[in-house]
Design an enzyme around this catalytic site. Structure first.
Site, short mmCIF file in Angstrom:
data_model
loop_
_atom_site.label_atom_id
_atom_site.label_comp_id
_atom_site.label_asym_id
_atom_site.label_seq_id
_atom_site.Cartn_x
_atom_site.Cartn_y
_atom_site.Cartn_z
N LYS A 1 -16.74 -27.95 -2.13
CA LYS A 1 -15.95 -27.68 -0.93
C LYS A 1 -15.02 -28.85 -0.74
CE LYS A 1 -16.14 -27.03 4.08
NZ LYS A 1 -16.99 -27.10 5.30
N TYR B 1 -20.17 -30.73 -0.66
CA TYR B 1 -19.22 -30.76 0.46
C TYR B 1 -18.59 -32.15 0.52
CZ TYR B 1 -17.68 -30.48 5.38
OH TYR B 1 -16.95 -30.49 6.55
#
Lengths: 303, 303, 303, 303
Positions: C165, C137
């Site tokens: 992400k 992320y």
């Protein structure tokens, strides 16, 4: 070249206009005399606060001539060099030097965000043409170029560069500059609401804004700091602070011209695209000035 | 006024200089013809990439006259209005209009970070004087003024304003503008390395940079997007991306002039304080161009 | 390890609380089933939107167990690893792996702004302990650590890291990543209001927010993009955009919980220091939802 | 509640670990005694510099118990409250209060960027549970929440809030706070390299970092300022400045632990994801310390 060792309070004077945007030389004569008779130590014409970006090449010289006439060598008159092309800056310093200015404030680069190599080269080129003392105006917040203490070590061999207007909004820089270059340059704090702090850490003077409306209070602040009367200086500074915040704003010109108007030493005429303040912004400045006047200290003992 | 419904690829052309910083009209004639014959849909003179900040009022008109001569009405020629004082902008649009430009790009405010009220008033005043179609150049990153979709709703009654160069670096703005003002304005993506994304979300064209060296590839990208051939467009864009990043930089002028030089369609002469790239920056651009040329796609089928 | 090649719509589900701040597992069961039956392709528990920072170590496992129970292997369940100390992250992935999660989302560093060396080492250490597929992320806006395409080239030998992400708020990164690492990683757009643009430039899926209230519309957007029906996708996205902006806010949790409540699929209970929206913020979200519902498109044909 | 009127030098002490990341209480006892015997006026445990984000709830209490044991009521011991959930913060202050701490430092919100309403409510709730004096740690740079002077006017009725750690990196705030709330709160400068400036404009003390390695020099700075010996204080500060810059960095923990190690009063063990400095960063700190030791002033006369 003789180093003038500038120090004290240098107002960045506003340029006075008539309602039709023409230069108002009579108003400027009056205002420059007001500043000088209030005890300031130098004048800077055609800075950011002087709406340099709306003045033509010739107008900048005219405004400066008016300042020179009024000053009559009682104090140094510097003019800001704000040409966006180096070649024009060279022409400008040559003509202003002929008129008799005592020095220049020079931005490392205007509009173009030059890197340090380009900015330093620009400064050296202008300095060589000027053959007069120069204060470098280091303002990365507004002009995107930041010359670091290391850059000023590099520039130390350029004898015309004698002073720095420190406007990084980073008070640590004064101390970092002293550690890096000692007293090679005179240091002027260029951010009004860092004045006390700047003088406390050893700045030699203020290139100031609110002084245009409150010159005696600004000179008093400087005198108190020089005399090491810090408690009285701090008290004066606390009174001054809400006014000084008005200098740190995109609207600094309109703010300060409204302040000048409210205290009776100027008018609000600006050149477009600038427009005078309206609405909440206007009310805010009016309220700040009103409070300041209601509690205005008597500084006559400090002048 | 007739809305020209500008669309397609508008290069922000570089201004060609000789080594002594004089304008090089012959080089410009050649370069403008290169752009036009490569299929671009309009020309913009004297933009940021055209080193507007170093050109005099008269030089901007001269460069534009050269573009008009070369264009010979084959495509619209717009000139960027970059005067820092409104009164000068009015003089400029009047003279450029007389010369026969097809329209203007106008910045909401140059150097002074105007608020929305001042900026919109400035635009309206210039638009009225221009009496020609205008593309507003909205670039808060470089020029500190951001006109929002709500501001463009306000400006919708100003018929001269027909287009927006979207340079907020915020791709969402295209969709927000479409939601706010539908197709009232033609939308041009003004950030090279958001070209594909901008066209994907419905921009009408590109006010582009790298096109100065790669016009056919830029036109091909546009044509592929128009034809909904997204996979081929994306592949072309991926090839183009490292080049396009060079447009998003304080050194965009020097970057693109070096790219032009390396592909044989320009020279590196800039006006100081700008200087040509040296060292690692120069090597980086050279490497990017070298890689791009080694893998240059054949776009002839898309023209 | 088998690369699951995650793609499609992965909701970052909200954590449901009772009024007294206790976990509400019944509400979560209902909501997770709502998401799954609407066609989403994976679930992420305990992300930023899941108020991870207010959940204890054990609660994160409990919430995830509930998701695993509801999912019953119909789709992958990932849990966000948000421990601020590496040693705790290792304990967490070991226990979650035993529970049967299909993978992890891992932040390079939480609270401490690690440099790239530390962040990559942290990721490798967690990946090794996890022995399950990991989505990194990358969110420098919220978490101050930015892993660049060059960093992901470095990490390519770590087989557990299979996806990214992308939450830099910089749409160019998708293309830069494709140019740097090809299809080594599955790329998920992590910023709602860059969804269409992300899919247009080749993202494999969305790690999404507004999907919690509008799962069918989000799946429809993905399906249309997969089917290259860009015009219909763009029209749907334009409708969706004002809602999607609500995901890009310090108040995203409260915004989205209010949206869930207004569309009848959730409640507004949050854990303090968060508090439900009041005043103008509440009215704004209510107005946005109201407008969206009044013009809600029928997406049944796209599912 | 009795207002303790904290003033002087409060070190934010580092947490000492063994090589395996376990707490090293023996090292902490030694270090806390070193600080106290050097003349500091209070201790703060488990702050940012104390690696709070890697300490468990219980460990924070253990570290603080060790500090309380060493202090033995010779000076106040405060513990930082860094729980990300309000409910946990309440449990924490209750247990720490039972242990006998003299007060707390409380962040308006940790990890979640609360708005002013939420942050003030969080502070009030914690203050009520604490029933002990509280210093609010206002650090929008690291924690994204900024309580303004107007917010502190609002909080003035909360008697437990007796002090502010000013870490906005904006020196003007001290003066703005004095103008807004007079002496309602004790003001501590929380940014090392604004120490002199902070004390000059009237801060009551320093919540300091470099003091962990140089306690006598820090106390001397404070004593000189109290005695209005500004010139000597400034000279000492100029010597101190390069060291103090090390506190304003994402790597402040590693920087200061290396400084402690180099002057012989600590070790470099940190908890991951943090790692000790390597390469150029390590060399830089080593060089700074080496220069500082070579020119270390004798401050014995100022203690």
């Amino acid at each position: 070249m003789n180093n003038p060792k500038w120090r004290g309070i240098f107002p960045a004077v506003t340029t006075k206009f008539k309602e039709n945007e023409d230069l108002d030389h009579a108003a400027m004569e009056k205002h420059f005399e007001f500043q000088i008779s209030s005890g300031v130590h130098g004048l800077l014409t055609c800075g950011s606060l002087g709406e340099a970006s709306t003045l033509s090449f010739e107008e900048k010289l005219e405004v400066t001539q008016t300042a020179l006439n009024v000053a009559d060598k009682r104090l140094p008159v510097l003019v800001n060099v704000s040409e966006t092309r180096t070649a024009n800056a060279l022409r400008f310093v040559e003509q202003a030097a002929k008129m008799g200015v005592q020095g220049f404030m020079v931005m490392p680069s205007v509009l173009y965000a030059a890197d340090a190599r380009e900015a330093k080269d620009n400064l050296r080129t202008i300095a060589k043409a000027a053959q007069l003392p120069i204060m470098v105006y280091n303002n990365p917040v507004a002009y995107k170029v930041d010359l670091t203490p290391a850059d000023f070590i590099d520039l130390a061999d350029c004898e015309q560069i004698v002073a720095i207007k420190e406007s990084t909004d980073n008070i640590r820089r004064i101390t970092d500059l002293r550690n890096a270059v000692g007293t090679r340059y005179q240091l002027f704090m260029g951010v009004d609401d860092l004045s006390f702090e700047g003088l406390a850490v050893g700045a030699d003077g203020l290139l100031a804004g609110l002084v245009v409306a409150f010159p005696q209070e600004t000179v008093a602040l400087y005198n108190l700091m020089q005399a090491k009367r810090y408690d009285e200086a701090l008290k004066l500074y606390q009174w001054f602070m809400p006014l000084m915040h008005l200098d740190v704003s995109n609207k600094l010109v309109q703010n300060l011209k409204l302040v000048e108007t409210l205290v009776g030493v100027g008018n609000e005429f600006v050149r477009r695209p600038r427009q005078p303040l309206v609405g909440a912004e206007r009310e805010f400045v009016t309220m700040i000035v009103s409070k300041a006047l209601a509690t205005r200290p008597d500084v006559s003992a400090y002048l």
